[in-house]
Design an enzyme around this catalytic site. Structure first.
Site, short mmCIF file in Angstrom:
data_model
loop_
_atom_site.label_atom_id
_atom_site.label_comp_id
_atom_site.label_asym_id
_atom_site.label_seq_id
_atom_site.Cartn_x
_atom_site.Cartn_y
_atom_site.Cartn_z
N VAL A 81 0.86 -1.18 0.00
CA VAL A 81 0.00 0.00 0.00
C VAL A 81 0.90 1.23 0.00
O VAL A 81 1.73 1.39 0.89
CB VAL A 81 -0.92 0.01 1.24
CG1 VAL A 81 -1.78 1.26 1.26
CG2 VAL A 81 -1.78 -1.25 1.28
N TYR A 89 -3.10 6.28 7.27
CA TYR A 89 -2.90 4.86 7.59
C TYR A 89 -4.11 4.26 8.32
O TYR A 89 -4.62 3.21 7.94
CB TYR A 89 -1.63 4.72 8.43
CG TYR A 89 -1.23 3.31 8.77
CD1 TYR A 89 -0.63 2.49 7.83
CD2 TYR A 89 -1.43 2.80 10.05
CE1 TYR A 89 -0.24 1.20 8.15
CE2 TYR A 89 -1.04 1.51 10.39
CZ TYR A 89 -0.45 0.72 9.43
OH TYR A 89 -0.08 -0.55 9.74
N SER A 108 2.89 -4.39 3.27
CA SER A 108 3.76 -3.25 3.53
C SER A 108 2.95 -2.00 3.24
O SER A 108 2.11 -2.00 2.35
CB SER A 108 4.99 -3.27 2.61
OG SER A 108 5.73 -4.45 2.82
N CYS A 109 3.23 -0.93 3.98
CA CYS A 109 2.52 0.32 3.75
C CYS A 109 3.49 1.46 4.01
O CYS A 109 4.16 1.48 5.05
CB CYS A 109 1.31 0.42 4.69
SG CYS A 109 0.35 1.93 4.45
N TYR A 110 3.60 2.36 3.06
CA TYR A 110 4.50 3.49 3.26
C TYR A 110 4.05 4.71 2.48
O TYR A 110 3.27 4.62 1.54
CB TYR A 110 5.94 3.12 2.90
CG TYR A 110 6.11 2.42 1.58
CD1 TYR A 110 6.31 3.13 0.42
CD2 TYR A 110 6.09 1.02 1.50
CE1 TYR A 110 6.48 2.50 -0.80
CE2 TYR A 110 6.26 0.38 0.28
CZ TYR A 110 6.45 1.12 -0.86
OH TYR A 110 6.61 0.48 -2.05
#
Length: 139
Positions: A81, A89, A108-110
């Protein structure tokens, strides 16, 4: 040498790619989705309503592409994401849980510098096609 089949997947229910890429590629039973934005397939523009609307639309588009590939949300093994603003978030997680209800995929989210078309979110997916059985190991 064994031939490997590379199937190109296109769902008419999801927006067409806006650049030289495909919605998804299937190799063996692995499904690789390109990054998906919260776009309306008819207007080819981002849906209005900010991060909430874009997230929901991106996840709907992902569902259409997974379906065309013989897969589903339950068969997703990894999501990436990408957010325009990491402050979103929590909002994204709330909507994400409407589509991924249990046995969540790895993720994964960043925050990124900038997303295509000025989007607030882009989601990449790796899934498997067919009947996948989930077992949970706690060691």
């Amino acid at each position: 040498m064994t031939s490997i089949i590379r199937r190109i997947i296109t769902s008419i229910k999801a927006p067409k790619p806006a650049a030289p890429y495909n919605q998804a590629i299937v190799v063996d039973n692995f499904v690789f989705l390109s990054g998906v934005l919260g776009m309306d397939k008819d207007t080819m523009k981002l849906v209005e309503g900010g991060i909430r609307a874009e997230t929901r639309q991106a996840l709907k588009n992902i569902g259409y592409i997974l379906e065309a590939a013989g897969s589903s949300y339950e068969n997703v093994i990894k999501n990436t994401v990408m957010l325009n603003d990491i402050k979103d978030y929590g909002t994204v997680n709330d909507i994400y849980k409407e589509f991924f209800k249990k046995d969540f995929p790895a993720r994964s989210c960043y925050q990124v510098g900038k997303l295509p078309l000025g989007a607030n979110i882009e989601i990449e997916v790796i899934a498997v096609a067919g009947n996948a059985k989930t077992i949970q190991l706690k060691l």
